[in-house]
Structure formats: structure tokens, C-alpha cells
Write a protein that holds these residues in place. Structure first.
Motif, PDB file in Angstrom:
ATOM      1  N   ASN A 278      -2.044  12.119  -2.712  1.00  0.00           N
ATOM      2  CA  ASN A 278      -0.670  12.648  -2.800  1.00  0.00           C
ATOM      3  C   ASN A 278      -0.656  14.054  -3.379  1.00  0.00           C
ATOM      4  OD1 ASN A 278       1.481   9.775  -3.637  1.00  0.00           O
ATOM      5  ND2 ASN A 278       0.356  10.272  -1.789  1.00  0.00           N
ATOM      6  N   ILE A 279      -1.453  14.282  -4.413  1.00  0.00           N
ATOM      7  CA  ILE A 279      -1.502  15.613  -5.031  1.00  0.00           C
ATOM      8  C   ILE A 279      -2.067  16.616  -4.025  1.00  0.00           C
ATOM      9  CG2 ILE A 279      -2.572  17.039  -6.836  1.00  0.00           C
ATOM     10  CD1 ILE A 279      -2.431  14.643  -8.703  1.00  0.00           C
TER      11      ILE A 279
ATOM     12  N   GLU B 250      -5.469   1.226  -9.955  1.00  0.00           N
ATOM     13  CA  GLU B 250      -6.630   1.818  -9.269  1.00  0.00           C
ATOM     14  C   GLU B 250      -6.381   3.252  -8.824  1.00  0.00           C
ATOM     15  OE1 GLU B 250      -7.428  -0.904  -6.105  1.00  0.00           O
ATOM     16  OE2 GLU B 250      -8.291  -2.415  -7.437  1.00  0.00           O
ATOM     17  N   GLU B 251      -5.149   3.556  -8.372  1.00  0.00           N
ATOM     18  CA  GLU B 251      -4.911   4.858  -7.739  1.00  0.00           C
ATOM     19  C   GLU B 251      -4.020   5.800  -8.541  1.00  0.00           C
ATOM     20  OE1 GLU B 251      -4.064   4.899  -3.582  1.00  0.00           O
ATOM     21  OE2 GLU B 251      -4.880   2.891  -3.283  1.00  0.00           O
ATOM     22  N   SER B 252      -2.984   5.261  -9.207  1.00  0.00           N
ATOM     23  CA  SER B 252      -2.014   6.138  -9.879  1.00  0.00           C
ATOM     24  C   SER B 252      -2.432   6.523 -11.287  1.00  0.00           C
ATOM     25  CB  SER B 252      -0.639   5.470  -9.932  1.00  0.00           C
ATOM     26  OG  SER B 252      -0.183   5.212  -8.619  1.00  0.00           O
ATOM     27  N   LYS B 253      -2.913   5.560 -12.032  1.00  0.00           N
ATOM     28  CA  LYS B 253      -3.285   5.820 -13.430  1.00  0.00           C
ATOM     29  C   LYS B 253      -4.288   6.990 -13.542  1.00  0.00           C
ATOM     30  CE  LYS B 253      -2.216   4.011 -17.453  1.00  0.00           C
ATOM     31  NZ  LYS B 253      -1.306   4.980 -18.011  1.00  0.00           N
ATOM     32  N   PRO B 254      -5.331   7.014 -12.670  1.00  0.00           N
ATOM     33  CA  PRO B 254      -6.329   8.082 -12.801  1.00  0.00           C
ATOM     34  C   PRO B 254      -5.785   9.502 -12.578  1.00  0.00           C
ATOM     35  CG  PRO B 254      -7.171   6.295 -11.432  1.00  0.00           C
ATOM     36  CD  PRO B 254      -5.721   6.026 -11.657  1.00  0.00           C
ATOM     37  N   ILE B 255      -4.643   9.664 -11.900  1.00  0.00           N
ATOM     38  CA  ILE B 255      -4.180  11.037 -11.620  1.00  0.00           C
ATOM     39  C   ILE B 255      -3.366  11.642 -12.760  1.00  0.00           C
ATOM     40  CG2 ILE B 255      -4.187  10.797  -9.111  1.00  0.00           C
ATOM     41  CD1 ILE B 255      -0.984  10.799  -9.481  1.00  0.00           C
ATOM     42  N   GLU B 256      -3.083  10.849 -13.788  1.00  0.00           N
ATOM     43  CA  GLU B 256      -2.292  11.394 -14.902  1.00  0.00           C
ATOM     44  C   GLU B 256      -2.973  12.619 -15.508  1.00  0.00           C
ATOM     45  OE1 GLU B 256      -1.286   8.237 -17.620  1.00  0.00           O
ATOM     46  OE2 GLU B 256      -0.182   7.131 -16.070  1.00  0.00           O
ATOM     47  N   SER B 257      -4.308  12.553 -15.643  1.00  0.00           N
ATOM     48  CA  SER B 257      -5.018  13.698 -16.243  1.00  0.00           C
ATOM     49  C   SER B 257      -4.946  14.922 -15.324  1.00  0.00           C
ATOM     50  CB  SER B 257      -6.471  13.336 -16.559  1.00  0.00           C
ATOM     51  OG  SER B 257      -7.104  12.859 -15.396  1.00  0.00           O
ATOM     52  N   ARG B 258      -4.941  14.702 -14.018  1.00  0.00           N
ATOM     53  CA  ARG B 258      -4.820  15.819 -13.061  1.00  0.00           C
ATOM     54  C   ARG B 258      -3.445  16.475 -13.183  1.00  0.00           C
ATOM     55  NH1 ARG B 258      -5.453  20.009 -10.801  1.00  0.00           N
ATOM     56  NH2 ARG B 258      -5.572  20.353  -8.566  1.00  0.00           N
ATOM     57  N   LEU B 259      -2.399  15.665 -13.325  1.00  0.00           N
ATOM     58  CA  LEU B 259      -1.045  16.205 -13.479  1.00  0.00           C
ATOM     59  C   LEU B 259      -0.940  17.024 -14.762  1.00  0.00           C
ATOM     60  CD1 LEU B 259       1.334  13.317 -12.335  1.00  0.00           C
ATOM     61  CD2 LEU B 259       0.947  15.509 -11.202  1.00  0.00           C
ATOM     62  N   LYS B 260      -1.617  16.563 -15.805  1.00  0.00           N
ATOM     63  CA  LYS B 260      -1.579  17.278 -17.087  1.00  0.00           C
ATOM     64  C   LYS B 260      -2.232  18.658 -16.966  1.00  0.00           C
ATOM     65  CE  LYS B 260      -1.464  13.015 -19.766  1.00  0.00           C
ATOM     66  NZ  LYS B 260      -2.218  12.077 -20.618  1.00  0.00           N
ATOM     67  N   GLN B 261      -3.168  18.789 -16.011  1.00  0.00           N
ATOM     68  CA  GLN B 261      -3.797  20.098 -15.777  1.00  0.00           C
ATOM     69  C   GLN B 261      -2.858  21.025 -14.991  1.00  0.00           C
ATOM     70  OE1 GLN B 261      -7.267  18.962 -13.575  1.00  0.00           O
ATOM     71  NE2 GLN B 261      -8.391  18.254 -15.377  1.00  0.00           N
ATOM     72  N   LEU B 262      -1.986  20.430 -14.168  1.00  0.00           N
ATOM     73  CA  LEU B 262      -1.112  21.233 -13.303  1.00  0.00           C
ATOM     74  C   LEU B 262       0.080  21.837 -14.041  1.00  0.00           C
ATOM     75  CD1 LEU B 262      -0.956  19.113 -10.003  1.00  0.00           C
ATOM     76  CD2 LEU B 262      -2.134  21.286 -10.337  1.00  0.00           C
ATOM     77  N   GLY B 263       0.432  21.269 -15.196  1.00  0.00           N
ATOM     78  CA  GLY B 263       1.582  21.820 -15.915  1.00  0.00           C
ATOM     79  C   GLY B 263       1.946  20.965 -17.118  1.00  0.00           C
TER      80      GLY B 263
ATOM     81  N   LEU C 190      -0.052  19.831  -2.471  1.00  0.00           N
ATOM     82  CA  LEU C 190      -0.552  21.205  -2.573  1.00  0.00           C
ATOM     83  C   LEU C 190      -0.745  21.820  -1.188  1.00  0.00           C
ATOM     84  CD1 LEU C 190      -3.082  20.725  -5.532  1.00  0.00           C
ATOM     85  CD2 LEU C 190      -0.841  21.832  -5.636  1.00  0.00           C
ATOM     86  N   GLU C 191      -1.136  20.981  -0.226  1.00  0.00           N
ATOM     87  CA  GLU C 191      -1.307  21.447   1.154  1.00  0.00           C
ATOM     88  C   GLU C 191       0.051  21.796   1.775  1.00  0.00           C
ATOM     89  OE1 GLU C 191      -2.875  19.488   5.190  1.00  0.00           O
ATOM     90  OE2 GLU C 191      -4.057  18.954   3.423  1.00  0.00           O
ATOM     91  N   THR C 192       1.065  20.959   1.523  1.00  0.00           N
ATOM     92  CA  THR C 192       2.393  21.176   2.100  1.00  0.00           C
ATOM     93  C   THR C 192       3.121  22.342   1.440  1.00  0.00           C
ATOM     94  OG1 THR C 192       2.547  18.808   2.578  1.00  0.00           O
ATOM     95  CG2 THR C 192       4.603  20.037   2.637  1.00  0.00           C
ATOM     96  N   PHE C 193       3.047  22.421   0.108  1.00  0.00           N
ATOM     97  CA  PHE C 193       3.844  23.411  -0.628  1.00  0.00           C
ATOM     98  C   PHE C 193       3.051  24.644  -1.073  1.00  0.00           C
ATOM     99  CE2 PHE C 193       6.339  19.574  -0.883  1.00  0.00           C
ATOM    100  CZ  PHE C 193       7.638  20.027  -0.728  1.00  0.00           C
TER     101      PHE C 193
ATOM    102  N   LYS D  98       0.842  -1.208   0.000  1.00  0.00           N
ATOM    103  CA  LYS D  98       0.000   0.000   0.000  1.00  0.00           C
ATOM    104  C   LYS D  98       0.872   1.251   0.000  1.00  0.00           C
ATOM    105  CE  LYS D  98      -3.960  -2.064   2.297  1.00  0.00           C
ATOM    106  NZ  LYS D  98      -4.719  -2.118   3.552  1.00  0.00           N
ATOM    107  N   TYR D  99       0.217   2.425  -0.175  1.00  0.00           N
ATOM    108  CA  TYR D  99       0.921   3.706  -0.185  1.00  0.00           C
ATOM    109  C   TYR D  99       0.984   4.299   1.219  1.00  0.00           C
ATOM    110  CZ  TYR D  99       0.548   3.595  -5.285  1.00  0.00           C
ATOM    111  OH  TYR D  99       0.643   3.243  -6.606  1.00  0.00           O
ATOM    112  N   VAL D 100       2.107   4.911   1.515  1.00  0.00           N
ATOM    113  CA  VAL D 100       2.357   5.520   2.821  1.00  0.00           C
ATOM    114  C   VAL D 100       1.537   6.823   2.936  1.00  0.00           C
ATOM    115  CG1 VAL D 100       4.199   6.603   4.193  1.00  0.00           C
ATOM    116  CG2 VAL D 100       4.649   4.490   2.936  1.00  0.00           C
ATOM    117  N   PRO D 101       1.024   7.148   4.152  1.00  0.00           N
ATOM    118  CA  PRO D 101       0.248   8.388   4.318  1.00  0.00           C
ATOM    119  C   PRO D 101       0.994   9.603   3.772  1.00  0.00           C
ATOM    120  CG  PRO D 101       0.139   7.092   6.322  1.00  0.00           C
ATOM    121  CD  PRO D 101       1.107   6.392   5.404  1.00  0.00           C
ATOM    122  N   VAL D 102       0.219  10.448   3.083  1.00  0.00           N
ATOM    123  CA  VAL D 102       0.777  11.568   2.338  1.00  0.00           C
ATOM    124  C   VAL D 102       1.549  12.550   3.218  1.00  0.00           C
ATOM    125  CG1 VAL D 102      -1.353  12.928   2.472  1.00  0.00           C
ATOM    126  CG2 VAL D 102       0.201  13.265   0.567  1.00  0.00           C
TER     127      VAL D 102
END
Length: 196
Positions: free
Chosen positions: A97-98, A154-167, A102-105, A62-66
Motif C-alpha cells: 500500500n505504501i 502479519e501485514e499492517s503492524k510491520p509498516i508502522e515503523s515505515r510510516l514513522k519514517q515518512l512523517g 508513493l507510485e500514485t502520488f 484479504k486486502y484489495v490490490p493497491v
């Protein structure tokens, strides 16, 4: 712009060659390279409370807490001057993670580009089984590998489109040789870096 963290995210499924490509990019461009996996494994080896928690989560695939991951990245980045470009390998892995990033930086970073590597699962499995012979990594066994692929889809593939919006982003089919992949990344990256 001067006081902002300058970041390149490198993402893709387990075994796609993120670390290999980051090593080559670091050498060519003098980037500062952080592998979130390495930062997490370093924390485990220190035997801290966070380290113990990280170890049990990673053993389940599993993924470690963000919050833990972002704090480790930020702490590592703060050891360098802000005019450096940070290559962040294996992050972000999901929407959480995203959000955590954004919360941290906040607005205190510039996403220069996201490098998105992809490859067929059969090839990835072959590479990971080969790597397991020498890596001694707790997550390089066939059972955990299967879980990691499932988590990635399930979790990583779907965020590719979000990253494409960020830059800007660079998408590469990593079914090729290491050098071929690297040359493709460099061609695209040089165009983006010319604006900085």
C-alpha cells in the motif's frame, strides 16, 4: 506546498474505532474524510468489474490490490480543492500500500501525520461482534474477523515503523472511551497542525 494533497493517515486493527474517531475529527477540523473500506464497498454496490473483484477479495478477509484502492482514493480526492486536508481512514495497510501510494502520488502529497490506534484483540473482537448486529458488512462475521486480525498482525503492524519514517505520527492506546481517545488525538494533532 499549495498544490500538494495534504494527508493524514489513520490506521489500526479492525474494530479499533478508526471510523468513529475520523467522524469526530472531521467535525472538529472540517477535514475531508475517506474510509478506504467505504470507497471499496461503494464500488461493490455499483456492480462494476472492479467491484466484483473487490467483493470476492474482501469476503476472504484479504486486502484489495493497491492500484484499485489508490485510484479510488485519488478519484475521490480530486473532487475537492487541494487546500483541504484529507483524513484517510484504514490506509495504508501494508508495505505494498505504501509503495502503491508513493507510485500514485509521488512527491505530490504532504503527510501531515499518521494516527496509529491500537487495542487488545479480545476487546476488538467484542466490539466487532457487537457491530455485526447492525452493520450488515460482509466482513463482520467471526470467521472473517479472525482472518482480518491475522492479516493485520502479519501485514499492517510491520509498516508502522515505515510510516514513522515518512512523517510525524501520533500513537494512541484505543482501549479507552471514545472521548478519551479523541482528546488525546486532538492534544497531539493541534501541535502538528500549528505548523501549517
Amino acid at each position: 506546498m499549495k498544490n500538494k494533497y495534504k494527508v493524514i493517515f489513520v490506521i489500526g486493527p479492525p474494530g479499533v474505532g478508526k471510523n468513529t474517531q475520523c467522524d469526530k475529527l472531521k467535525e472538529k477540523y472540517n477535514f475531508i474524510h475517506f474510509s478506504t473500506g467505504d470507497l471499496l464497498r461503494a464500488e461493490i454496490s455499483k456492480g462494476t468489474e472492479d467491484g466484483k473483484l473487490i467483493k470476492s477479495i474482501m469476503a476472504q478477509g484479504k486486502y484489495v490490490p493497491v492500484k484499485i484502492t489508490c485510484n479510488l482514493i485519488k478519484k475521490a480526492m480530486d473532487n475537492y480543492s487541494k487546500d483541504k486536508i484529507f483524513l484517510i481512514d484504514g490506509y495504508p495497510r501494508n508495505q505494498d500500500n505504501i509503495d502503491g501510494w508513493l507510485e500514485t502520488f509521488g512527491n505530490n502529497f504532504i503527510l501531515i501525520t499518521s494516527i496509529i490506534l491500537d487495542c487488545e484483540e479480545k476487546e476488538l473482537e467484542k466490539r466487532l461482534i457487537e457491530r455485526a448486529k447492525s452493520s450488515r458488512r460482509i466482513d463482520d462475521n467471526i470467521e472473517t474477523i479472525k482472518k482480518r486480525f491475522k492479516t493485520h498482525i502479519e501485514e499492517s503492524k510491520p509498516i508502522e515503523s515505515r510510516l514513522k519514517q515518512l512523517g510525524p505520527f501520533i500513537e494512541i492506546n484505543a482501549n479507552n472511551s471514545v472521548d478519551n481517545i479523541f482528546n488525546q488525538i486532538v492534544d497531539e494533532l493541534d501541535k502538528i497542525l500549528s505548523k501549517y
